[in-house]
Design an enzyme around this catalytic site. Structure first.
Site, PDB file in Angstrom:
ATOM      1  N   GLU A  53      25.977  34.675 -64.272  1.00  0.00           N
ATOM      2  CA  GLU A  53      25.070  33.945 -63.382  1.00  0.00           C
ATOM      3  C   GLU A  53      25.855  32.971 -62.501  1.00  0.00           C
ATOM      4  OE1 GLU A  53      20.893  31.385 -63.741  1.00  0.00           O
ATOM      5  OE2 GLU A  53      22.262  31.461 -65.451  1.00  0.00           O
ATOM      6  N   LYS A 126      15.980  35.542 -59.081  1.00  0.00           N
ATOM      7  CA  LYS A 126      15.485  35.052 -60.370  1.00  0.00           C
ATOM      8  C   LYS A 126      14.042  34.580 -60.227  1.00  0.00           C
ATOM      9  CE  LYS A 126      16.921  31.796 -64.025  1.00  0.00           C
ATOM     10  NZ  LYS A 126      18.023  30.880 -64.396  1.00  0.00           N
ATOM     11  N   CYS A 163      19.218  35.297 -66.621  1.00  0.00           N
ATOM     12  CA  CYS A 163      19.199  34.205 -67.591  1.00  0.00           C
ATOM     13  C   CYS A 163      17.805  33.948 -68.160  1.00  0.00           C
ATOM     14  CB  CYS A 163      19.815  32.951 -66.975  1.00  0.00           C
ATOM     15  SG  CYS A 163      20.326  31.723 -68.223  1.00  0.00           S
TER      16      CYS A 163
END
Length: 290
Positions: A53, A126, A163
């Site tokens: 990430e 994300k 994540c």
């Protein structure tokens, strides 16, 4: 013939912990640190490689310092274009997670997908953005607005989750319904709060959806915030939830595993979750409850 795909994950610590260093210097040092690992992956025949990430920065979200917005860039943009040359050189698909600037004041936590000939295929933003002590992500990132795309690469159809997304089974299911054979989850997560979940949730996604998971996490402790130890343990698991390869908790390294994509068909013929799901009964999932 078996559809075998060699995957790679890079887990890396930040080389510059000097608070006085410029964000550009830190970004450039992190980029350069990754290049030997990318070369190593290419030489080992890795066919799909995923970086961690926001790979070319520290995990800067313990701060609420807008200076980190200076490292955001368009996607595709300079970093993606530079790495696309490596993808083409090694005939290696790359997932490249960086801080994306869409326009002034609008930033996303994004992963670009580049095919084995260097062609940019698209990006994932994300979707689920945490906001808690040490993880002030809403200060830096707008929630993703591209849904849950999958990308047909030379070697497999892949999806990306980033994540904190991994805590949400809804998107993991949609990636499977959209055809993902491998879901890549680049992460930055520290020991303590969620380490016990690291090897529970994503193998469960793999089993529930009959696909492979490839999860990366950085290593080391990042000054000046020192919110905890990034514990690495990057891994691959198969559609039965079995681990194929796992990285260390503290070393910069390339983690490599071979995935036989034919297992997806085999597993799904036994566990018919897609046949037996009942979407007409799930309407409340679309409501803001409670």
């Amino acid at each position: 013939m078996a559809r075998n795909v060699l995957g790679g994950l890079i887990q890396c610590s930040t080389p510059i912990g000097d608070e006085g260093a410029s964000v550009a210097a830190i970004r450039d040092a992190m980029f350069e640190k990754h290049l030997p690992f990318i070369d190593d992956a290419g030489k080992k025949g890795v066919q799909i490689l995923c970086l961690q990430e926001v790979f070319n920065t520290p995990y800067f979200c313990p701060s609420q310092d807008a200076k980190w917005c200076d490292v955001a860039e368009p996607v595709p943009g300079p970093t993606v274009e530079r790495l696309a040359a490596y993808a083409k050189k090694y005939k290696m698909v790359m997932i490249i997670p960086i801080y994306e600037r869409e326009m002034a004041g609008v930033y996303y936590n994004t992963a670009a997908v580049v095919d084995a000939d260097g062609t940019y295929l698209g990006k994932y933003r994300k979707t689920h953005i945490p906001h808690t002590n040490g993880f002030w992500e809403k200060f830096f990132f707008k929630p993703g607005n591209l849904g849950y795309p999958t990308f047909q690469t030379r070697y497999a159809r892949i999806g990306v989750y980033i994540c904190y997304d991994r805590h949400f089974p809804e998107g993991a299911r949609l990636l499977g319904l959209n055809g993902a054979e491998i879901v890549w989850n680049p992460s930055a997560t520290v020991a303590g709060l969620s380490q016990y979940l690291w090897k529970l949730e994503q193998p469960a996604h793999a089993v529930a959806n009959g696909y492979f998971i490839a999860a990366s996490n950085r290593v080391g402790t990042e000054a000046p915030w020192n919110i905890g130890k990034f514990y690495g343990t990057s891994y691959f698991c198969d559609p039965r939830g079995s681990f194929l390869a796992t990285g260390s908790e503290d070393k910069d390294e390339l983690v490599v595993a071979e995935m036989n994509l034919d297992m997806i068909e085999e597993v799904r013929r036994t566990w018919q979750f897609y046949r037996d799901r009942r979407p007409e009964t799930y309407g409340e999932l679309m409501k803001q409850l409670p």
